[in-house]
Design a protein around this motif. Structure first.
Motif, PDB file in Angstrom:
ATOM      1  N   LEU A   1      -5.823  -8.017   7.378  1.00  0.00           N
ATOM      2  CA  LEU A   1      -4.740  -7.570   6.866  1.00  0.00           C
ATOM      3  C   LEU A   1      -3.824  -7.245   7.983  1.00  0.00           C
ATOM      4  O   LEU A   1      -4.297  -6.427   8.716  1.00  0.00           O
ATOM      5  CB  LEU A   1      -4.646  -6.489   5.917  1.00  0.00           C
TER       6      LEU A   1
ATOM      7  N   PHE B   1       3.590   0.501   2.802  1.00  0.00           N
ATOM      8  CA  PHE B   1       3.475  -0.512   3.758  1.00  0.00           C
ATOM      9  C   PHE B   1       3.263  -1.801   3.029  1.00  0.00           C
ATOM     10  O   PHE B   1       2.502  -1.928   2.070  1.00  0.00           O
ATOM     11  CB  PHE B   1       1.962  -0.311   4.438  1.00  0.00           C
TER      12      PHE B   1
ATOM     13  N   GLY C   1      -5.861   8.095   3.374  1.00  0.00           N
ATOM     14  CA  GLY C   1      -5.943   6.607   3.578  1.00  0.00           C
ATOM     15  C   GLY C   1      -4.906   5.682   2.722  1.00  0.00           C
ATOM     16  O   GLY C   1      -4.528   6.221   1.723  1.00  0.00           O
ATOM     17  N   PRO C   2      -4.585   4.351   3.060  1.00  0.00           N
ATOM     18  CA  PRO C   2      -3.880   3.643   2.112  1.00  0.00           C
ATOM     19  C   PRO C   2      -4.539   3.299   1.065  1.00  0.00           C
ATOM     20  O   PRO C   2      -5.649   3.118   0.833  1.00  0.00           O
ATOM     21  CB  PRO C   2      -3.489   2.343   3.140  1.00  0.00           C
TER      22      PRO C   2
ATOM     23  N   PHE D   1      -0.387  -5.147   8.729  1.00  0.00           N
ATOM     24  CA  PHE D   1       0.553  -4.200   8.176  1.00  0.00           C
ATOM     25  C   PHE D   1       1.805  -4.306   8.791  1.00  0.00           C
ATOM     26  O   PHE D   1       1.971  -4.389   9.928  1.00  0.00           O
ATOM     27  CB  PHE D   1      -0.162  -2.898   8.231  1.00  0.00           C
ATOM     28  N   GLY D   2       2.776  -4.044   7.873  1.00  0.00           N
ATOM     29  CA  GLY D   2       4.286  -3.920   8.108  1.00  0.00           C
ATOM     30  C   GLY D   2       4.674  -2.740   8.817  1.00  0.00           C
ATOM     31  O   GLY D   2       3.796  -1.812   9.004  1.00  0.00           O
TER      32      GLY D   2
ATOM     33  N   GLN E   1       0.789   5.183   0.824  1.00  0.00           N
ATOM     34  CA  GLN E   1       0.057   6.325   1.752  1.00  0.00           C
ATOM     35  C   GLN E   1       0.547   7.674   1.658  1.00  0.00           C
ATOM     36  O   GLN E   1       2.091   7.749   2.027  1.00  0.00           O
ATOM     37  CB  GLN E   1      -0.026   5.957   3.144  1.00  0.00           C
TER      38      GLN E   1
ATOM     39  N   TYR F   1       0.681  -1.044   0.028  1.00  0.00           N
ATOM     40  CA  TYR F   1       0.016   0.129   0.068  1.00  0.00           C
ATOM     41  C   TYR F   1       0.920   1.352  -0.017  1.00  0.00           C
ATOM     42  O   TYR F   1       1.819   1.297   0.809  1.00  0.00           O
ATOM     43  CB  TYR F   1      -0.879   0.110   1.320  1.00  0.00           C
TER      44      TYR F   1
END
Lengths: 114, 113
Positions: free
Chosen positions: B101, B89, B43-44, B103-104, B38, B36
């Motif tokens: 999901l 991300f 938002g992502p 996220f990293g 951002q 993603y």
């Protein structure tokens, strides 16, 4: 893909009060997810909400502090109870679409607790 | 909850160079990996994704390389443009848990003209 409408876009509330965030999908979805994002940090999964059952919370998040309702397949609310300045962040709702690889995010609610 | 890690935390490249963003994960059950993008205040937005049955996915200037054995993947942004300056991300999901999901930690990319 599914569209998610989230409101309010932003809010300011006093410490100790509660705030409710709504998320509406334009079609039925099985699972809705809620995320918290502090400024310049990652999105943290708070909980997974399925229709008619209690939400499943991730470590660090509790139903007393962040109760989530999921009364039907298109709607979910996240409440922030006893809000504190440390809760000031952006909250996103999300869902997976028809294909497992199709995710949608709401526009986010920017919360400031003073 | 940090089952997904990213490096570096921040990255600066010159316009036209290739930016390489790294991601690693712990949960062997993860089988779907989206990236993603951002921008501040937004938002992502999904950039590109890969399933664990593939080892490479290309979409224009963006390429994912995936190594299932090592539980690592990377995003290559070729011919970087100033408009690519954003936070990226890596995320992952598994068939269990409703497919939430995870996220990293994110990589902030700055592209200098």
């Amino acid at each position: 893909s599914v569209l998610l409408y989230q409101k309010p876009n932003r809010d300011i509330c006093q410490s100790g009060t509660s705030l409710k965030i709504q998320c509406v999908a334009d079609s039925q979805v099985v699972s809705m997810f809620w995320y918290q994002q502090f400024q310049e940090q990652s999105l943290m999964l708070m909980a997974t909400a399925n229709e008619g059952s209690e939400a499943t919370y991730e470590s660090g998040f509790t139903k007393d502090k962040f109760p989530i309702s999921r009364p039907n397949l298109t709607f979910s609310t996240l409440t922030v109870n006893n809000a504190r300045p440390g809760d000031s962040s952006i909250y996103f709702c999300s869902c997976a679409g028809q294909g497992d690889s199709d995710y949608t995010f709401g526009s986010g609610t920017r919360l400031l607790v003073i | 909850q940090q089952q997904v890690r990213q490096s570096p935390q921040s990255l600066t490249v010159w316009e036209g160079e290739t930016a390489i963003l790294n991601c690693s994960y712990e949960n062997s059950a993860f089988d779907y990996f989206p990236w993603y993008q951002q921008f501040p205040g937004e938002g992502p937005a999904l950039l590109i994704s890969i399933l664990s049955v593939s080892d490479k996915k290309e979409d224009g200037r963006f390429t994912i390389f995936f190594n299932k054995r090592e539980k690592k993947l990377s995003l290559h942004i070729a011919d970087s443009q100033p408009g690519d300056s954003a936070t990226y991300f890596c995320a992952a999901s598994a068939p269990q848990g409703g497919r939430a999901l995870i996220f990293g930690t994110g990589t902030t990319v700055s592209v200098s003209p």
